[in-house]
Design an enzyme around this catalytic site. Structure first.
Site, PDB file in Angstrom:
ATOM      1  N   ASP A 152      -3.572  -0.913   7.421  1.00 32.94           N
ATOM      2  CA  ASP A 152      -3.915  -1.122   6.009  1.00 32.94           C
ATOM      3  C   ASP A 152      -3.128  -2.287   5.423  1.00 32.94           C
ATOM      4  O   ASP A 152      -3.680  -3.156   4.741  1.00 32.94           O
ATOM      5  CB  ASP A 152      -3.632   0.151   5.202  1.00 32.94           C
ATOM      6  CG  ASP A 152      -4.836   1.085   5.168  1.00 32.94           C
ATOM      7  OD1 ASP A 152      -5.859   0.747   5.782  1.00 32.94           O
ATOM      8  OD2 ASP A 152      -4.739   2.146   4.531  1.00 32.94           O
TER       9      ASP A 152
ATOM     10  N   ASP B 159       0.858  -1.184   0.000  1.00 28.93           N
ATOM     11  CA  ASP B 159       0.000   0.000   0.000  1.00 28.93           C
ATOM     12  C   ASP B 159       0.894   1.234   0.000  1.00 28.93           C
ATOM     13  O   ASP B 159       2.093   1.148   0.309  1.00 28.93           O
ATOM     14  CB  ASP B 159      -0.921  -0.018   1.227  1.00 28.93           C
ATOM     15  CG  ASP B 159      -2.038   1.020   1.131  1.00 28.93           C
ATOM     16  OD1 ASP B 159      -2.344   1.469   0.005  1.00 28.93           O
ATOM     17  OD2 ASP B 159      -2.596   1.389   2.182  1.00 28.93           O
TER      18      ASP B 159
END
Length: 382
Positions: free
Chosen positions: A160, A33
């Site tokens: 995340d 990410d």
């Protein structure tokens, strides 16, 4: 419910990045990410790179790294699946940061659609649906270039990456069991290839909304303005609309002001643009007006008429039937631009042919059915 987070590892030097990349390349997958800032710049500015390996999250500080070659080797290692979510902007970050793209790429948003969960499913919704976790949204608009990063930023970024790896553990086997892994990886490879293509400045005018309404002489002016906007935005690293708003392009090409006062009266023209770029814009307009008629661009295709909607519906049904049969989100089977391209091959009276935009597994799976449906429906749309 928000489970405990394993303390993330922070990487802020080249040697540690190289060591970590060596270890990651021994794994079957890594979740990846990015956090970036892109408010007024043409290119995204990387603020953080997150890696999840299924055990913990690692946060890479791109402001401290100078040698990205080990990371490039990881991105390009075909034995390691790179897991991202709705990654079009992430791909731009990698392209700008280190000139490489992640392959093979497993996009969890796309995977969810292939499994019939929903089309364009947001990350928070996917985490909630698969992991029963409600993600905090406090840091979505955070300043990722500030240093030091806050504890809240670090936790948000680490979660995340950690959850992305957990999602892959669920979606990866489901995609394999559904027999659509090849389709998924073909689509993401196509996305990666498209992401690496930049707009030709001399063709940028064809992407301007409402440009199809302009006459050839006006398109000559628009072509010059749009090409300048594209080149200058890249050269200055300034967002296109900060340099010159797109909404002003067609009015400029149509009204062709010849003074700063007239320029300032163009709808949506920012006063800052008149101050800083006014004389340049006037010169560009004069340059476009000087183009010989033989060099005018051709008029651009008009949107399909409403009469084409019935044929579009017939073609869309081919994709919907295939989607229902296989439990896939209908929107993923046949994109709107593909359907419209096919209609343009023969509207209104046919015969129709398969457009170049229909490629790969979709062409093999639905090509014959689409041809049959289109050419059988000619009498319906007449």
């Amino acid at each position: 419910m928000t489970p405990a987070l394993t303390q993330p590892v922070m990487i802020d030097d080249d040697a540690e990045l190289a060591r970590s990349c060596t270890q990651w390349r021994k794994l079957p997958f890594v979740a990846v990410d990015t956090e970036f800032v892109r408010t007024e710049t043409f290119y995204p500015i990387a603020g953080l790179i997150q890696i999840g390996d299924g055990e913990r999250a690692t946060l890479i500080d791109p402001l401290k790294i100078t040698d990205w070659s080990p990371f490039v080797a990881l991105l390009q290692d075909l034995s390691v699946v790179k897991v991202l979510h709705a990654c079009s902007e992430d791909l731009e970050v990698f392209s700008r940061l280190c000139g490489a793209m992640p392959v093979p790429l497993f996009d969890t948003q796309l995977a969810a659609a292939f499994l019939g969960m929903d089309f364009s499913m947001g990350y928070s919704r996917l985490v909630s649906a698969l992991l029963d976790i409600d993600l905090p949204k406090d840091e979505t608009r955070s300043d990722w270039l500030q240093r030091p990063l806050s504890e809240a930023q670090i936790e948000y970024a680490a979660r995340d990456a950690q959850h992305l790896a957990e999602i892959y553990h669920i979606l990866g086997p489901r995609i394999a069991d559904a027999g659509v892994a090849d389709w998924l990886f073909a689509d993401t490879a196509e996305q990666v290839a498209a992401s690496g293509q930049s707009i030709d400045p001399d063709l940028a005018y064809t992407q301007v909304k409402q440009a199809w309404r302009l006459k050839p002489a006006e398109l000559a002016v628009l072509r010059v303005l749009a090409a300048w906007r594209e080149r200058e935005s890249k050269a200055r690293n300034v967002a296109r609309n900060r340099l010159l708003r797109e909404r002003t392009l067609c009015p400029l090409a149509q009204r062709q002001p010849d003074t700063l006062q007239a320029l300032s009266r163009i709808e949506d023209m920012h006063p800052r643009t008149v101050r800083h770029e006014g004389e340049t814009l006037l010169q560009l307009i004069r340059q476009g007006r000087a183009v010989a008629p033989a060099e005018y661009p051709q008029t651009l295709p008009e949107p399909l008429p409403s009469a084409a909607n019935r044929l579009l519906k017939v073609l869309r049904k081919v994709g919907q039937q295939e989607a229902e049969k296989r439990g896939i989100a209908a929107e993923i089977m046949l994109r709107k631009k593909v359907l419209e391209a096919m209609v343009r091959t023969g509207f209104p009276n046919g015969p129709y042919r398969l457009p170049d935009e229909l490629v790969g597994w979709r062409r093999e799976l639905m090509g014959e059915a689409l041809l049959k449906a289109a050419n059988s429906a000619v009498e319906v749309v007449e």
